[in-house]
Design an enzyme around this catalytic site. Structure first.
Site, short mmCIF file in Angstrom:
data_model
loop_
_atom_site.label_atom_id
_atom_site.label_comp_id
_atom_site.label_asym_id
_atom_site.label_seq_id
_atom_site.Cartn_x
_atom_site.Cartn_y
_atom_site.Cartn_z
N PRO A 110 9.47 55.28 -52.24
CA PRO A 110 10.00 54.69 -51.22
C PRO A 110 11.54 54.85 -51.48
CG PRO A 110 7.89 53.71 -51.39
CD PRO A 110 8.23 54.48 -52.63
N GLU A 111 12.25 55.20 -50.75
CA GLU A 111 13.76 55.22 -50.82
C GLU A 111 14.44 54.39 -49.44
OE1 GLU A 111 16.03 58.43 -52.55
OE2 GLU A 111 14.30 59.35 -53.25
N ARG A 132 15.93 62.06 -64.97
CA ARG A 132 15.00 62.36 -64.03
C ARG A 132 15.00 63.91 -63.92
NH1 ARG A 132 13.37 58.42 -60.45
NH2 ARG A 132 11.90 59.74 -59.82
N LYS A 156 16.49 48.93 -51.38
CA LYS A 156 14.98 49.23 -51.48
C LYS A 156 14.25 47.96 -51.03
CE LYS A 156 15.25 53.17 -54.53
NZ LYS A 156 14.78 53.67 -55.71
#
Length: 263
Positions: free
Chosen positions: A2-3, A248, A59
């Site tokens: 979730p962003e 990432r 967030k």
């Protein structure tokens, strides 16, 4: 994961179904998602209180309650806030359920990497959230410029929650692609025009994603192409590149976003 757009969607779920309603009971099916509070204290504190208007910062979701307490929720990699009218059976990953007169708000999370905090009051909540940088949706131009120029790698800065709060891997790549900035560019290497373009791209991406309550997989977006077997840039048609940035998996267009030092 979730962003910011996902959490804004969860905020709307709580706002639409919870604001002004009284919690009649709290069911904790998995205490492992509770942080700094036990199931008995959580239930005893919240039962009988009414939910206030939820607020999102990055967030995080902060839900004030009648009186002083503030409920803080972070959804980690797999969390969500789900509304049910009370007729559906519990999901295997429903960890905490807030029972209201006309239904249930369910905190659902498979991996349980973050969870739920209970702040005593607004001051305590601000202390718990004190390490967060400005929200990516509302950060001003001067503050954004200062944040990006004060750190080394653009993507790392966009994803650093202490620098700028709310962005994750997918959105960071999307924003860099929109701005035609390589994710490994140095922040202090960007011109004033590039910094302005980067901030505009961030705002447009977020405003485009928030109505969907998630990071969209639109074919005109980088996010809609990066999972293809042989992905190409939706803007110029060049084959997309894959690598590592900010620790990432990262996707970019080598034509639209030249490597640092290659220009």
């Amino acid at each position: 994961m979730p962003e910011l757009p996902d959490v804004e969607g969860f905020r709307r779920v709580v706002a639409d179904h919870g604001t002004g309603r009284r919690i009649t009971s709290v069911r904790v099916d998995d205490p492992q998602v509770l942080r700094g509070v036990g199931p008995e204290k959580l239930a005893a504190t919240l039962t009988g209180l009414s939910l206030g208007e939820p607020e999102r910062h990055g967030k995080w979701l902060a839900v004030p309650l009648s009186g002083d307490p503030v409920l803080l929720l972070h959804f980690g990699m797999t969390g969500a806030m789900v509304w049910d009218d009370g007729t559906s059976p519990a999901h295997a990953h429903d960890r905490v359920t807030f029972v209201l007169p006309d239904g249930e708000l369910r905190f659902r999370d498979m991996r349980k990497l973050r969870g739920i905090w209970l702040a005593a009051d607004r001051t305590d909540a601000d202390r718990l959230l004190g390490s967060l940088g400005p929200d990516a949706l509302t950060v001003g131009r001067e503050e954004f410029t200062e944040v990006v120029r004060g750190r080394r790698q653009v993507k790392a800065t966009l994803m650093d929650q202490s620098a700028l709060s709310g962005l994750g891997n997918l959105l960071a790549d999307e924003i860099c692609w929109r701005a035609r900035v390589h994710p490994r560019r140095r922040g202090d290497d960007l011109t004033e025009a590039e910094l302005a373009t980067l901030r505009r791209a961030m705002r447009r991406v977020l405003r485009g994603a928030i109505p969907t309550g998630r990071v969209p997989g639109r074919r005109t977006w980088l996010t809609g192409r990066r999972g293809d077997p042989d992905p190409v840039c939706p803007r110029c048609g060049a084959r997309l590149a894959h690598g590592r940035a900010a620790g990432r998996t990262t996707v970019w267009c080598p034509r639209c976003q030249p490597e640092p030092g290659s220009r």
